[in-house]
Motif scaffolding. Sequence first.
Motif, mmCIF file in Angstrom:
data_model
loop_
_atom_site.group_PDB
_atom_site.id
_atom_site.type_symbol
_atom_site.label_atom_id
_atom_site.label_comp_id
_atom_site.label_asym_id
_atom_site.label_seq_id
_atom_site.Cartn_x
_atom_site.Cartn_y
_atom_site.Cartn_z
ATOM 1 N N UNK A 107 33.687 32.758 31.512
ATOM 2 C CA UNK A 107 34.451 31.954 32.452
ATOM 3 C C UNK A 107 35.943 32.110 32.248
ATOM 4 N N UNK A 108 36.371 32.233 30.990
ATOM 5 C CA UNK A 108 37.781 32.457 30.695
ATOM 6 C C UNK A 108 38.277 33.778 31.244
ATOM 7 N N UNK A 109 37.464 34.813 31.076
ATOM 8 C CA UNK A 109 37.857 36.121 31.612
ATOM 9 C C UNK A 109 37.973 36.086 33.135
ATOM 10 N N UNK A 110 36.989 35.442 33.778
ATOM 11 C CA UNK A 110 37.017 35.368 35.237
ATOM 12 C C UNK A 110 38.221 34.546 35.704
ATOM 13 N N UNK A 111 38.480 33.431 35.015
ATOM 14 C CA UNK A 111 39.614 32.586 35.395
ATOM 15 C C UNK A 111 40.933 33.313 35.212
ATOM 16 N N UNK A 112 41.044 34.068 34.139
ATOM 17 C CA UNK A 112 42.271 34.825 33.888
ATOM 18 C C UNK A 112 42.502 35.866 34.984
ATOM 19 N N UNK A 113 41.409 36.549 35.374
ATOM 20 C CA UNK A 113 41.533 37.569 36.412
ATOM 21 C C UNK A 113 41.911 36.947 37.757
ATOM 22 N N UNK A 114 41.243 35.845 38.108
ATOM 23 C CA UNK A 114 41.524 35.210 39.397
ATOM 24 C C UNK A 114 42.925 34.592 39.431
ATOM 25 N N UNK A 115 43.323 34.004 38.305
ATOM 26 C CA UNK A 115 44.668 33.424 38.257
ATOM 27 C C UNK A 115 45.731 34.498 38.434
ATOM 28 N N UNK A 116 45.521 35.614 37.764
ATOM 29 C CA UNK A 116 46.483 36.704 37.871
ATOM 30 C C UNK A 116 46.492 37.296 39.274
ATOM 31 N N UNK B 4 49.046 27.209 35.930
ATOM 32 C CA UNK B 4 48.443 25.885 36.005
ATOM 33 C C UNK B 4 47.052 25.929 36.645
ATOM 34 N N UNK B 5 46.783 26.966 37.412
ATOM 35 C CA UNK B 5 45.472 27.081 38.047
ATOM 36 C C UNK B 5 44.393 27.590 37.083
ATOM 37 N N UNK B 6 44.844 28.128 35.968
ATOM 38 C CA UNK B 6 43.891 28.761 35.039
ATOM 39 C C UNK B 6 42.840 27.775 34.533
ATOM 40 N N UNK B 7 43.264 26.586 34.082
ATOM 41 C CA UNK B 7 42.337 25.639 33.459
ATOM 42 C C UNK B 7 41.255 25.161 34.428
ATOM 43 N N UNK B 8 41.606 24.676 35.637
ATOM 44 C CA UNK B 8 40.521 24.250 36.542
ATOM 45 C C UNK B 8 39.601 25.391 36.955
ATOM 46 N N UNK B 9 40.156 26.592 37.155
ATOM 47 C CA UNK B 9 39.301 27.728 37.509
ATOM 48 C C UNK B 9 38.360 28.052 36.342
ATOM 49 N N UNK B 10 38.916 27.991 35.135
ATOM 50 C CA UNK B 10 38.112 28.242 33.936
ATOM 51 C C UNK B 10 36.971 27.221 33.839
ATOM 52 N N UNK B 11 37.289 25.958 34.130
ATOM 53 C CA UNK B 11 36.264 24.931 34.060
ATOM 54 C C UNK B 11 35.126 25.177 35.026
ATOM 55 N N UNK B 12 35.468 25.536 36.258
ATOM 56 C CA UNK B 12 34.442 25.783 37.273
ATOM 57 C C UNK B 12 33.595 26.997 36.916
ATOM 58 N N UNK B 13 34.278 28.111 36.630
ATOM 59 C CA UNK B 13 33.542 29.339 36.316
ATOM 60 C C UNK B 13 32.809 29.243 34.979
ATOM 61 N N UNK B 14 33.402 28.530 34.033
ATOM 62 C CA UNK B 14 32.735 28.364 32.749
ATOM 63 C C UNK B 14 31.423 27.632 32.883
#
Length: 213
Positions: free
Chosen positions: A53-62, A70-80
Amino acid sequence: MRADDFFTQAEREAIRNAVGAVERTTAGEVAVMVVDRSDTYPEGAVLAGVFLGGLMALALTDLLFSDSLWYFVPIWGVWGCGLGWLASQVWALQRPFLLPHRLETEVRLRALRAFYEKGLYRTREATGVLFFISLFERKVWILADRGIHARIEEDRLQSSARSVARAIRDGRAAATLCAEIEAVGKVLAEHFPPRADDVNELPDEVLIETPDT
């Protein structure tokens, strides 16, 4: 791999015949059991969700929000959460996050539990031997009752277990299992010759257990 279709019908018959042949030469009793896995490994799903989930969130945030982290944490939570749930269903996703020692320990404990659940400790002379195969871990444990442990070293049994485990990875499980049953049977015959009033105390058929059974 699933326990209920891991061996073909012909392979199950070959294993049953190997067990029967051994038990005609010794008072020892042999059983074979196959399970899907020895534990649910909840930490594997959690770690898979956190990491993937962290990898996916990092890619989507970038990709979508490169001007703000700031979008990284909520995206990480959802994908995680989503990928953690997926890992709980697709076991292969958990394997990279589980330590070998953890897998081996759970297989050993599950084999011990099966030994008592299936009544393998009730043989007349405490000569039951369980070949326990856990598919998710690709590990095998051979558990012998106290009568056999007094005569046969644990290392001898686990050497056979390692041979079967290697064969599982190489796609030769049934043939190697039959060969190791025969090899252990020869050792049993030396120390536990058949008795005139021997009866077949354990099933010769492969015991199968899945999460649904």
